[in-house]
Design a protein around this motif. Structure first.
Motif, PDB file in Angstrom:
ATOM      1  N   LEU A 141       1.051  -1.603  -0.010  1.00  0.00           N
ATOM      2  CA  LEU A 141      -0.428   0.125  -0.234  1.00  0.00           C
ATOM      3  C   LEU A 141       0.991   1.207   0.274  1.00  0.00           C
ATOM      4  O   LEU A 141       1.572   1.543   1.462  1.00  0.00           O
ATOM      5  N   LEU A 142       0.619   2.142  -0.939  1.00  0.00           N
ATOM      6  CA  LEU A 142       2.097   3.242  -1.269  1.00  0.00           C
ATOM      7  C   LEU A 142       0.989   4.574  -0.859  1.00  0.00           C
ATOM      8  O   LEU A 142       0.038   4.683  -2.057  1.00  0.00           O
ATOM      9  N   VAL A 143       1.665   5.135   0.156  1.00  0.00           N
ATOM     10  CA  VAL A 143      -0.105   6.663   0.626  1.00  0.00           C
ATOM     11  C   VAL A 143       1.281   7.621  -0.443  1.00  0.00           C
ATOM     12  O   VAL A 143       2.419   7.657   0.701  1.00  0.00           O
ATOM     13  N   ARG A 144       0.795   8.821  -1.125  1.00  0.00           N
ATOM     14  CA  ARG A 144       1.262   9.600  -1.798  1.00  0.00           C
ATOM     15  C   ARG A 144       0.371  10.674  -1.684  1.00  0.00           C
ATOM     16  O   ARG A 144      -0.697  10.953  -1.342  1.00  0.00           O
ATOM     17  N   ASP A 145       1.048  11.562  -1.204  1.00  0.00           N
ATOM     18  CA  ASP A 145       1.237  13.068  -1.755  1.00  0.00           C
ATOM     19  C   ASP A 145       1.964  14.130  -1.778  1.00  0.00           C
ATOM     20  O   ASP A 145       3.046  13.435  -2.085  1.00  0.00           O
ATOM     21  N   GLY A 146       1.722  15.377  -1.767  1.00  0.00           N
ATOM     22  CA  GLY A 146       2.938  16.080  -2.354  1.00  0.00           C
ATOM     23  C   GLY A 146       3.709  16.311  -1.610  1.00  0.00           C
ATOM     24  O   GLY A 146       5.104  16.428  -2.150  1.00  0.00           O
ATOM     25  N   GLU A 147       4.334  15.698  -0.351  1.00  0.00           N
ATOM     26  CA  GLU A 147       5.298  15.589   0.087  1.00  0.00           C
ATOM     27  C   GLU A 147       5.776  15.397   0.622  1.00  0.00           C
ATOM     28  O   GLU A 147       7.245  14.488   0.906  1.00  0.00           O
ATOM     29  N   GLY A 148       5.531  13.694  -0.165  1.00  0.00           N
ATOM     30  CA  GLY A 148       6.691  12.075  -0.020  1.00  0.00           C
ATOM     31  C   GLY A 148       4.944  11.363   0.326  1.00  0.00           C
ATOM     32  O   GLY A 148       4.141  10.822  -0.514  1.00  0.00           O
ATOM     33  N   GLU A 149       5.566  10.207   0.453  1.00  0.00           N
ATOM     34  CA  GLU A 149       5.166   9.072   0.142  1.00  0.00           C
ATOM     35  C   GLU A 149       5.242   7.525   1.918  1.00  0.00           C
ATOM     36  O   GLU A 149       6.495   7.895   2.136  1.00  0.00           O
ATOM     37  N   ARG A 150       4.387   6.905   1.801  1.00  0.00           N
ATOM     38  CA  ARG A 150       4.266   5.620   3.330  1.00  0.00           C
ATOM     39  C   ARG A 150       3.873   4.330   2.611  1.00  0.00           C
ATOM     40  O   ARG A 150       3.521   4.004   1.519  1.00  0.00           O
ATOM     41  N   THR A 151       4.760   3.274   3.062  1.00  0.00           N
ATOM     42  CA  THR A 151       4.527   2.167   1.804  1.00  0.00           C
ATOM     43  C   THR A 151       4.943   1.325   2.838  1.00  0.00           C
ATOM     44  O   THR A 151       5.895   1.029   4.373  1.00  0.00           O
ATOM     45  N   GLN A 152       3.887   0.654   3.003  1.00  0.00           N
ATOM     46  CA  GLN A 152       3.176  -0.396   4.086  1.00  0.00           C
ATOM     47  C   GLN A 152       3.034  -1.412   3.042  1.00  0.00           C
ATOM     48  O   GLN A 152       2.835  -1.833   1.933  1.00  0.00           O
ATOM     49  N   VAL A 153       3.208  -3.460   4.225  1.00  0.00           N
ATOM     50  CA  VAL A 153       2.658  -4.316   2.902  1.00  0.00           C
ATOM     51  C   VAL A 153       2.256  -3.992   4.032  1.00  0.00           C
ATOM     52  O   VAL A 153       2.018  -5.109   5.009  1.00  0.00           O
ATOM     53  N   ILE A 154       0.833  -5.390   3.151  1.00  0.00           N
ATOM     54  CA  ILE A 154      -0.397  -5.294   4.252  1.00  0.00           C
ATOM     55  C   ILE A 154      -0.431  -7.089   3.859  1.00  0.00           C
ATOM     56  O   ILE A 154      -0.053  -7.255   3.159  1.00  0.00           O
ATOM     57  N   GLY A 155      -0.780  -7.576   5.035  1.00  0.00           N
ATOM     58  CA  GLY A 155      -0.961  -9.078   5.039  1.00  0.00           C
ATOM     59  C   GLY A 155      -2.699  -9.556   5.291  1.00  0.00           C
ATOM     60  O   GLY A 155      -2.291 -10.677   5.787  1.00  0.00           O
ATOM     61  N   ALA A 156      -3.727  -8.865   5.448  1.00  0.00           N
ATOM     62  CA  ALA A 156      -4.387  -9.150   5.604  1.00  0.00           C
ATOM     63  C   ALA A 156      -5.087 -10.372   5.167  1.00  0.00           C
ATOM     64  O   ALA A 156      -6.052 -10.790   5.446  1.00  0.00           O
ATOM     65  N   VAL A 157      -4.890  -9.739   3.668  1.00  0.00           N
ATOM     66  CA  VAL A 157      -5.580 -11.285   2.709  1.00  0.00           C
ATOM     67  C   VAL A 157      -4.774 -12.215   2.792  1.00  0.00           C
ATOM     68  O   VAL A 157      -3.842 -12.173   2.492  1.00  0.00           O
ATOM     69  N   ARG A 158      -5.745 -13.187   3.221  1.00  0.00           N
ATOM     70  CA  ARG A 158      -5.074 -14.532   3.457  1.00  0.00           C
ATOM     71  C   ARG A 158      -5.562 -15.468   2.221  1.00  0.00           C
ATOM     72  O   ARG A 158      -4.455 -15.975   2.323  1.00  0.00           O
ATOM     73  N   GLU A 159      -6.652 -15.559   1.888  1.00  0.00           N
ATOM     74  CA  GLU A 159      -6.709 -16.205  -0.118  1.00  0.00           C
ATOM     75  C   GLU A 159      -7.667 -15.293  -0.849  1.00  0.00           C
ATOM     76  O   GLU A 159      -8.295 -14.420  -0.390  1.00  0.00           O
ATOM     77  N   VAL A 160      -7.497 -15.786  -1.863  1.00  0.00           N
ATOM     78  CA  VAL A 160      -8.704 -14.781  -2.770  1.00  0.00           C
ATOM     79  C   VAL A 160      -8.924 -15.248  -3.699  1.00  0.00           C
ATOM     80  O   VAL A 160      -7.912 -16.612  -4.005  1.00  0.00           O
ATOM     81  N   LEU A 161     -10.579 -16.169  -3.779  1.00  0.00           N
ATOM     82  CA  LEU A 161     -11.158 -16.990  -4.185  1.00  0.00           C
ATOM     83  C   LEU A 161     -11.629 -16.876  -5.296  1.00  0.00           C
ATOM     84  O   LEU A 161     -12.104 -14.881  -5.661  1.00  0.00           O
ATOM     85  N   VAL A 162     -11.911 -17.148  -6.615  1.00  0.00           N
ATOM     86  CA  VAL A 162     -12.922 -16.746  -7.995  1.00  0.00           C
ATOM     87  C   VAL A 162     -13.870 -17.595  -7.939  1.00  0.00           C
ATOM     88  O   VAL A 162     -14.186 -18.734  -8.456  1.00  0.00           O
ATOM     89  N   ALA A 163     -14.611 -16.502  -7.856  1.00  0.00           N
ATOM     90  CA  ALA A 163     -16.144 -16.876  -7.432  1.00  0.00           C
ATOM     91  C   ALA A 163     -16.808 -18.040  -9.094  1.00  0.00           C
ATOM     92  O   ALA A 163     -17.211 -19.187  -8.726  1.00  0.00           O
ATOM     93  N   PRO A 164     -16.274 -17.965 -10.303  1.00  0.00           N
ATOM     94  CA  PRO A 164     -17.006 -18.295 -11.454  1.00  0.00           C
ATOM     95  C   PRO A 164     -15.949 -20.384 -11.199  1.00  0.00           C
ATOM     96  O   PRO A 164     -16.753 -21.002 -12.007  1.00  0.00           O
ATOM     97  N   GLU A 165     -14.854 -20.032 -10.884  1.00  0.00           N
ATOM     98  CA  GLU A 165     -13.922 -21.499 -10.853  1.00  0.00           C
ATOM     99  C   GLU A 165     -14.907 -21.734 -10.081  1.00  0.00           C
ATOM    100  O   GLU A 165     -14.652 -23.269  -9.413  1.00  0.00           O
ATOM    101  N   ASP A 166     -15.369 -21.359  -8.034  1.00  0.00           N
ATOM    102  CA  ASP A 166     -15.466 -22.772  -7.569  1.00  0.00           C
ATOM    103  C   ASP A 166     -16.741 -21.742  -6.692  1.00  0.00           C
ATOM    104  O   ASP A 166     -16.329 -21.199  -5.543  1.00  0.00           O
ATOM    105  N   PRO A 167     -17.986 -22.240  -7.363  1.00  0.00           N
ATOM    106  CA  PRO A 167     -18.793 -21.216  -5.987  1.00  0.00           C
ATOM    107  C   PRO A 167     -18.322 -22.092  -4.682  1.00  0.00           C
ATOM    108  O   PRO A 167     -19.269 -20.997  -4.144  1.00  0.00           O
TER     109      PRO A 167
END
Length: 481
Positions: A85-111
């Motif tokens: 997650l890259l947070v930017r404004d005119g003065e600079g940026e802050r960089t954070q790695v987010i770990g909250a998402v544990r998996e991603v399912l694709v509904a049409p593949e496996d409803p």
């Protein structure tokens, strides 16, 4: 040389100024299912759940669900669900790695896997960012859009659902059969009274299959209204390349955003939740005043900028408001829209407008007008048509609002004032292409406006067809002056 991706194994390679998860990801329980795991969720709600996990409450890991394509899953799976997650404004940026998402399912593949995640005893919250069109709502008649093929499929059978309501209903049915409480379902899309709309869609789908289930959902479930706000521009290949050079690893799932984040939630849940207020979420008994202010000021101005700026050749939002006439147009629209608001006690409208203009002017965001211009038929009713109708009911003029609506109509020609051709990105693009003029366009928006409003739109539309967006803006500002 093979590309090294961001992953759990490469976290220790990152520069020291990059924030990374310090909690035990293996101990995280998946308490949230999110439908529509695009960039906005990853920059907004997931950041809140990340804060909850970082505080030590490990119940709020996210199972992301894509209702359509495998794109996000294919970006995130090789990265163990991690993204930057890259947070930017005119003065600079802050960089954070987010770990909250544990998996991603694709509904049409496996409803079935999606329904199982919804039915899990660990799941307490279901959040949705499926865009306005994803709810499949009949704007004219109310309720579900029953002639939509996916809605018709789910009304006939929930064996392999296709719609959001179609997945929520069997998930809730499985919970009821197992003796579990329902989850709290939170729509996070830009729809007025979004909680009630989601509830109505789910109850209609449940009623078609099991009236007793519909009664249980109505009695025991919770569908709080919400308002979300954070500008999240689309990520480009150039963004990915620049970040890879900085981090030393490639992140195909990165998102970029601004420092501002707002989430207002109706304080009505039917089960556990994180300490949302501790992470900056506003809990309230009345979301509508916050929602109206955001839709009519931020979103309404964004739509005006998208179509007028897009016609004029502006690629980015900051380019439009960087010119005096562009800024003046936005202020003129805000003057009209603000008079239709009943702001909550905690909202200072003049200060909010100043903050919005500063956000629009942030060049670091690179927020594209074409991105905002998508799906206009689904957005304009709540952003521009509703305040127009309210002003006309009071006998007030609607010049700036009408120009924005006329610019959307002119946009449907698929060519800018500079002669650049483009493809209309809208779920009813084929019907828009057949529209014969202002009345046809307004009918497709479901707009019930008086003769004065329609005439004002028609005048602006004719001016845009004869001349240019910039000339129309200058004419309007001159008229107002």
């Amino acid at each position: 040389m093979p590309v090294v991706r961001l992953s759990a194994a490469t976290l220790d390679r990152l520069p020291a100024n990059v924030a990374v998860p310090r909690y035990d990801r293996d101990a995280v329980r998946r308490g949230v299912v999110h439908l529509g795991i695009g960039a906005f969720h990853r920059a907004h709600q997931a950041a809140i759940f990340e804060a909850a996990l970082a505080s030590g409450d490990l119940r709020w890991g996210v199972t992301g669900v894509s209702l359509r394509s495998a794109g996000v899953r294919d970006q995130m799976a090789p990265q163990d669900g991690l993204y930057t997650l890259l947070v930017r404004d005119g003065e600079g940026e802050r960089t954070q790695v987010i770990g909250a998402v544990r998996e991603v399912l694709v509904a049409p593949e496996d409803p079935a896997a999606v329904v199982a995640a919804l039915a899990s005893p660990d799941t307490h919250l279901v959040t949705l960012t499926i865009t306005e069109k994803g709810y499949k709502l009949d704007r004219a008649g109310g309720g579900l859009l029953r002639d939509d093929p996916d809605v018709a499929h789910d009304l006939a059978s929930l064996e392999a659902p296709r719609t959001a309501a179609g997945f929520l209903v069997p998930g809730l049915a499985a919970r009821r059969a197992a003796g579990l409480a329902p989850f709290t379902a939170l729509s996070c899309d830009n729809l007025p009274d979004n909680g009630a709309l989601l509830r109505d869609a789910v109850l209609a789908m449940a009623q078609a299959h099991d009236p007793a289930l519909a009664e249980w959902i109505a009695a025991e479930g919770a569908f709080p209204a919400t308002m979300v706000d954070r500008i999240v521009p689309a990520t480009t290949d150039a963004d990915v390349a620049v970040l890879a050079a900085r981090l030393g690893v490639q992140d195909r799932a990165m998102v970029k955003t601004e420092p501002f984040l707002q989430w207002v939630v109706e304080n009505r849940f039917c089960g556990p939740r994180p300490d949302l207020a501790a992470f900056g979420v506003q809990l309230t008994d009345a979301v509508a005043p916050w929602e109206d202010a955001k839709l009519r000021l931020l979103n309404g101005a964004h739509s005006a900028i998208a179509y007028l700026g897009g016609l004029a050749g502006d690629t980015y939002v900051h380019e439009f408001v960087g010119r005096p006439e562009g800024r003046a147009l936005v202020e003129a629209l805000w003057e009209e829209a603000a008079e239709t608001l009943d702001p909550p006690a905690g909202l200072d409208v003049p200060a909010y407008r100043r903050a919005l203009m500063a956000r629009f002017a942030n060049p670091a965001l690179q927020h594209r007008t074409r991105q905002i211009a998508m799906d206009g038929s689904q957005k304009l009713p709540q952003r521009l048509i509703a305040p127009m109708a309210e002003r006309r009911a009071r006998g007030l003029p609607v010049e700036a609002l009408a120009l924005a609506v006329a610019a959307w109509m002119r946009w449907q020609a698929g060519v800018t004032d500079l002669g650049e051709h483009f493809t209309i990105d809208d779920p009813i693009a084929a019907r828009l292409a057949e529209a014969g003029g202002v009345d046809d366009y307004l009918a497709l928006l479901g707009a019930d406006l008086d003769r004065r409003a329609r005439g004002t739109i028609a005048e602006h539309f004719a001016a845009l067809e004869r001349g240019s967006a910039r000339a129309a803006i200058e004419r309007l500002i001159g008229v107002r002056a």
